[in-house]
Design a protein around this motif. Sequence first.
Motif, PDB file in Angstrom:
ATOM      1  N   GLY A  45       3.450  21.736  15.719  1.00 42.15           N
ATOM      2  CA  GLY A  45       2.396  21.983  16.701  1.00 42.15           C
ATOM      3  C   GLY A  45       1.989  20.663  17.315  1.00 42.15           C
ATOM      4  O   GLY A  45       2.416  19.597  16.887  1.00 42.15           O
ATOM      5  N   GLU A  46       1.135  20.747  18.312  1.00 41.01           N
ATOM      6  CA  GLU A  46       0.748  19.538  19.036  1.00 41.01           C
ATOM      7  C   GLU A  46       0.107  18.491  18.124  1.00 41.01           C
ATOM      8  O   GLU A  46       0.455  17.317  18.182  1.00 41.01           O
ATOM      9  CB  GLU A  46      -0.213  19.905  20.172  1.00 41.01           C
ATOM     10  N   SER A  47      -0.810  18.897  17.252  1.00 35.00           N
ATOM     11  CA  SER A  47      -1.483  17.919  16.395  1.00 35.00           C
ATOM     12  C   SER A  47      -0.537  17.354  15.333  1.00 35.00           C
ATOM     13  O   SER A  47      -0.574  16.166  15.035  1.00 35.00           O
ATOM     14  CB  SER A  47      -2.732  18.518  15.740  1.00 35.00           C
ATOM     15  N   ASN A  48       0.333  18.201  14.767  1.00 38.00           N
ATOM     16  CA  ASN A  48       1.292  17.707  13.776  1.00 38.00           C
ATOM     17  C   ASN A  48       2.313  16.763  14.403  1.00 38.00           C
ATOM     18  O   ASN A  48       2.681  15.750  13.808  1.00 38.00           O
ATOM     19  CB  ASN A  48       2.016  18.867  13.085  1.00 38.00           C
ATOM     20  N   ASP A  85       0.840  -1.203   0.000  1.00 38.33           N
ATOM     21  CA  ASP A  85       0.000   0.000   0.000  1.00 38.33           C
ATOM     22  C   ASP A  85       0.872   1.250   0.000  1.00 38.33           C
ATOM     23  O   ASP A  85       1.295   1.737   1.033  1.00 38.33           O
ATOM     24  CB  ASP A  85      -0.940   0.000   1.203  1.00 38.33           C
ATOM     25  N   LYS A  86       1.144   1.757  -1.183  1.00 34.80           N
ATOM     26  CA  LYS A  86       2.025   2.918  -1.331  1.00 34.80           C
ATOM     27  C   LYS A  86       1.446   4.160  -0.640  1.00 34.80           C
ATOM     28  O   LYS A  86       2.184   5.044  -0.227  1.00 34.80           O
ATOM     29  CB  LYS A  86       2.286   3.193  -2.804  1.00 34.80           C
ATOM     30  N   ASN A  87       0.120   4.229  -0.507  1.00 34.89           N
ATOM     31  CA  ASN A  87      -0.505   5.365   0.162  1.00 34.89           C
ATOM     32  C   ASN A  87      -0.092   5.463   1.624  1.00 34.89           C
ATOM     33  O   ASN A  87       0.009   6.563   2.167  1.00 34.89           O
ATOM     34  CB  ASN A  87      -2.028   5.296   0.049  1.00 34.89           C
ATOM     35  N   ASP A  88       0.126   4.312   2.269  1.00 30.25           N
ATOM     36  CA  ASP A  88       0.581   4.325   3.664  1.00 30.25           C
ATOM     37  C   ASP A  88       1.862   5.133   3.796  1.00 30.25           C
ATOM     38  O   ASP A  88       2.020   5.932   4.710  1.00 30.25           O
ATOM     39  CB  ASP A  88       0.842   2.906   4.170  1.00 30.25           C
ATOM     40  N   PHE A  89       2.774   4.917   2.865  1.00 29.76           N
ATOM     41  CA  PHE A  89       4.075   5.570   2.960  1.00 29.76           C
ATOM     42  C   PHE A  89       3.995   7.045   2.585  1.00 29.76           C
ATOM     43  O   PHE A  89       4.626   7.873   3.237  1.00 29.76           O
ATOM     44  CB  PHE A  89       5.102   4.812   2.117  1.00 29.76           C
ATOM     45  N   SER A  90       3.243   7.372   1.570  1.00 27.32           N
ATOM     46  CA  SER A  90       3.066   8.786   1.212  1.00 27.32           C
ATOM     47  C   SER A  90       2.488   9.547   2.397  1.00 27.32           C
ATOM     48  O   SER A  90       2.944  10.648   2.732  1.00 27.32           O
ATOM     49  CB  SER A  90       2.126   8.925   0.011  1.00 27.32           C
ATOM     50  N   TYR A  91       1.498   8.965   3.026  1.00 27.70           N
ATOM     51  CA  TYR A  91       0.849   9.559   4.192  1.00 27.70           C
ATOM     52  C   TYR A  91       1.841   9.714   5.343  1.00 27.70           C
ATOM     53  O   TYR A  91       1.932  10.779   5.969  1.00 27.70           O
ATOM     54  CB  TYR A  91      -0.330   8.677   4.608  1.00 27.70           C
ATOM     55  N   ALA A  92       2.605   8.665   5.607  1.00 29.03           N
ATOM     56  CA  ALA A  92       3.567   8.692   6.714  1.00 29.03           C
ATOM     57  C   ALA A  92       4.610   9.786   6.513  1.00 29.03           C
ATOM     58  O   ALA A  92       4.884  10.580   7.416  1.00 29.03           O
ATOM     59  CB  ALA A  92       4.250   7.331   6.853  1.00 29.03           C
ATOM     60  N   PHE A  93       5.185   9.831   5.314  1.00 25.64           N
ATOM     61  CA  PHE A  93       6.213  10.832   5.045  1.00 25.64           C
ATOM     62  C   PHE A  93       5.643  12.253   5.094  1.00 25.64           C
ATOM     63  O   PHE A  93       6.307  13.181   5.551  1.00 25.64           O
ATOM     64  CB  PHE A  93       6.900  10.561   3.710  1.00 25.64           C
ATOM     65  N   GLU A  94       4.420  12.409   4.643  1.00 23.83           N
ATOM     66  CA  GLU A  94       3.770  13.723   4.710  1.00 23.83           C
ATOM     67  C   GLU A  94       3.597  14.173   6.157  1.00 23.83           C
ATOM     68  O   GLU A  94       3.857  15.339   6.493  1.00 23.83           O
ATOM     69  CB  GLU A  94       2.415  13.667   4.014  1.00 23.83           C
ATOM     70  N   LYS A  95       3.163  13.277   7.027  1.00 22.26           N
ATOM     71  CA  LYS A  95       2.954  13.627   8.435  1.00 22.26           C
ATOM     72  C   LYS A  95       4.271  14.026   9.098  1.00 22.26           C
ATOM     73  O   LYS A  95       4.313  14.960   9.902  1.00 22.26           O
ATOM     74  CB  LYS A  95       2.304  12.470   9.203  1.00 22.26           C
ATOM     75  N   ILE A  96       5.339  13.349   8.745  1.00 22.81           N
ATOM     76  CA  ILE A  96       6.648  13.675   9.311  1.00 22.81           C
ATOM     77  C   ILE A  96       7.107  15.046   8.817  1.00 22.81           C
ATOM     78  O   ILE A  96       7.530  15.893   9.610  1.00 22.81           O
ATOM     79  CB  ILE A  96       7.670  12.576   8.945  1.00 22.81           C
ATOM     80  N   ARG A  97       7.003  15.281   7.513  1.00 23.95           N
ATOM     81  CA  ARG A  97       7.401  16.576   6.946  1.00 23.95           C
ATOM     82  C   ARG A  97       6.590  17.721   7.549  1.00 23.95           C
ATOM     83  O   ARG A  97       7.135  18.780   7.882  1.00 23.95           O
ATOM     84  CB  ARG A  97       7.226  16.577   5.425  1.00 23.95           C
ATOM     85  N   SER A 139       8.086  21.042   9.623  1.00 30.46           N
ATOM     86  CA  SER A 139       7.928  22.440   9.197  1.00 30.46           C
ATOM     87  C   SER A 139       6.966  23.236  10.055  1.00 30.46           C
ATOM     88  O   SER A 139       7.113  24.454  10.153  1.00 30.46           O
ATOM     89  CB  SER A 139       7.511  22.552   7.742  1.00 30.46           C
ATOM     90  N   ALA A 140       6.007  22.586  10.659  1.00 27.44           N
ATOM     91  CA  ALA A 140       5.037  23.292  11.509  1.00 27.44           C
ATOM     92  C   ALA A 140       4.812  22.467  12.785  1.00 27.44           C
ATOM     93  O   ALA A 140       3.805  21.771  12.923  1.00 27.44           O
ATOM     94  CB  ALA A 140       3.726  23.488  10.758  1.00 27.44           C
TER      95      ALA A 140
END
Length: 116
Positions: A26-29, A7-19, A23-24
């Motif tokens: 905050g508590e939720s990020n 599931d390539k979407n899992d990894f895109s999502y994971a890397f996005e959350k880390i990035r 960069s921002a």
Amino acid sequence: MFTAFNDKNDFSYAFEKIRNAISAPGESNTYAAINLGLGILERKYDQFRKELNVAGELGDWEYDLDTYNHCITVLQRYFSGNPSGLTERDARIYSHYLQTEHKGFVKLAEELVADR
């Protein structure tokens, strides 16, 4: 065999959350980076390690997987109070390493499947 990366979407999502958390920060990020982004990577790479072991290929890749896991751990600490005093630049480097090495591991899995 070698379904950890299906599931390539899992990894895109994971890397996005880390990035996003780098960069921002905050508590939720930060929560999303630790519990979703890095958590997904940790689970998927644990599964991949087991798959390599079953295939008899772990010995060749164990050091690389240990290094990958180390980067995950470093970023978890960065987002959890940063006791090592990493800078944002350091976090970006670790994040970039995870993304770059992930591509290599995906290629490895594809090659191993093709050889079987």
